[in-house]
Design an enzyme around this catalytic site. Structure first.
Site, PDB file in Angstrom:
ATOM      1  N   ASN A  19       0.858  -1.180   0.000  1.00 39.28           N
ATOM      2  CA  ASN A  19       0.000   0.000   0.000  1.00 39.28           C
ATOM      3  C   ASN A  19       0.898   1.236   0.000  1.00 39.28           C
ATOM      4  O   ASN A  19       1.803   1.348   0.829  1.00 39.28           O
ATOM      5  CB  ASN A  19      -0.913  -0.009   1.225  1.00 39.28           C
ATOM      6  CG  ASN A  19      -1.890  -1.158   1.197  1.00 39.28           C
ATOM      7  OD1 ASN A  19      -2.293  -1.613   0.135  1.00 39.28           O
ATOM      8  ND2 ASN A  19      -2.266  -1.650   2.367  1.00 39.28           N
ATOM      9  N   HIS A  47       6.520  -1.263   3.747  1.00 38.65           N
ATOM     10  CA  HIS A  47       6.255  -2.623   4.203  1.00 38.65           C
ATOM     11  C   HIS A  47       5.572  -3.421   3.109  1.00 38.65           C
ATOM     12  O   HIS A  47       4.786  -2.889   2.335  1.00 38.65           O
ATOM     13  CB  HIS A  47       5.424  -2.647   5.493  1.00 38.65           C
ATOM     14  CG  HIS A  47       4.206  -1.783   5.453  1.00 38.65           C
ATOM     15  ND1 HIS A  47       4.269  -0.416   5.610  1.00 38.65           N
ATOM     16  CD2 HIS A  47       2.897  -2.087   5.281  1.00 38.65           C
ATOM     17  CE1 HIS A  47       3.048   0.090   5.540  1.00 38.65           C
ATOM     18  NE2 HIS A  47       2.193  -0.898   5.331  1.00 38.65           N
TER      19      HIS A  47
HETATM   20  P1  DGP Z   1      -0.807  -0.164   5.602  1.00 40.12           P
HETATM   21  O1  DGP Z   1      -2.254   0.146   5.531  1.00 40.12           O
HETATM   22  O2  DGP Z   1      -0.343  -0.848   4.341  1.00 40.12           O
HETATM   23  O3  DGP Z   1       0.038   1.026   5.977  1.00 40.12           O
HETATM   24  O4  DGP Z   1      -0.682  -1.261   6.706  1.00 40.12           O
HETATM   25  C1  DGP Z   1      -0.136  -1.082   7.977  1.00 40.12           C
HETATM   26  C2  DGP Z   1      -0.364  -2.360   8.710  1.00 40.12           C
HETATM   27  O5  DGP Z   1       0.381  -2.314   9.883  1.00 40.12           O
HETATM   28  C3  DGP Z   1      -1.807  -2.635   9.101  1.00 40.12           C
HETATM   29  O6  DGP Z   1      -2.252  -3.808   8.432  1.00 40.12           O
HETATM   30  C4  DGP Z   1      -1.775  -2.840  10.587  1.00 40.12           C
HETATM   31  C5  DGP Z   1      -0.311  -3.011  10.890  1.00 40.12           C
HETATM   32  N1  DGP Z   1       0.115  -2.450  12.141  1.00 40.12           N
HETATM   33  C6  DGP Z   1      -0.051  -1.173  12.556  1.00 40.12           C
HETATM   34  N2  DGP Z   1       0.498  -1.002  13.775  1.00 40.12           N
HETATM   35  C7  DGP Z   1       1.020  -2.202  14.122  1.00 40.12           C
HETATM   36  C8  DGP Z   1       1.725  -2.651  15.278  1.00 40.12           C
HETATM   37  O7  DGP Z   1       1.983  -1.921  16.240  1.00 40.12           O
HETATM   38  N3  DGP Z   1       2.096  -3.966  15.291  1.00 40.12           N
HETATM   39  C9  DGP Z   1       1.855  -4.797  14.245  1.00 40.12           C
HETATM   40  N4  DGP Z   1       2.263  -6.058  14.341  1.00 40.12           N
HETATM   41  N5  DGP Z   1       1.196  -4.401  13.132  1.00 40.12           N
HETATM   42  C10 DGP Z   1       0.791  -3.115  13.081  1.00 40.12           C
END
Ligand code: DGP
Length: 116
Positions: A89, A102
């Site tokens: 994304n 990511h």
């Molecule tokens: P995006 O929408 O592509 O920016 O996805 C970010 C992703 O990151 C979302 O699916 C949730 C995940 N995410 C956000 N904060 C945290 C966190 O503190 N720990 C983990 N494991 N995932 C997280």
């Protein structure tokens, strides 16, 4: 400290907040998504705080290739033999919420197309 070094993912890299880390090497880290959208939902990130693919530099070429080959390793480790989806994304319209590059690996169920 630049804003890109202060995302939640940089805190995970620095072990300031916990994560379920499933893979790590010198350049990359992989951990399960806190809000899974499929039975398997893993994020692969570079330790270098690149904002997204739109802002990556030519000097990041080898690192970006490394991340894609890390997808292979992590998917095999997660036993996604039936296939999986790889998503980056990017920016506001791309649905990016964390501004540290990511790669999402989604699998463990049939994934319909097109996405929302
Ligand atoms: P995006 O929408 O592509 O920016 O996805 C970010 C992703 O990151 C979302 O699916 C949730 C995940 N995410 C956000 N904060 C945290 C966190 O503190 N720990 C983990 N494991 N995932 C997280």
């Amino acid at each position: 400290m630049s804003e890109t070094t202060d995302t939640i993912f940089s805190k995970i890299i620095r072990r300031e907040i916990p994560a379920n880390i499933v893979y790590e090497d010198d350049l990359a880290l992989a951990f399960t998504d806190v809000n899974p959208q499929a039975p398997v939902h893993i994020l692969i990130i570079p330790k270098k705080p690149i904002v997204n693919i739109a802002t990556a530099e030519p000097e990041d070429q080898a690192l970006l290739g490394h991340l894609l080959l890390t997808v292979q390793k992590v998917a095999a480790q997660a036993r996604l033999e039936n296939g999986y989806r790889v998503v980056m994304n990017t920016g506001a319209d791309g649905g990016q919420t964390v501004y540290h590059l990511h790669i999402h690996i989604l699998g463990g169920r049939y994934l319909s197309w097109p996405p929302g």
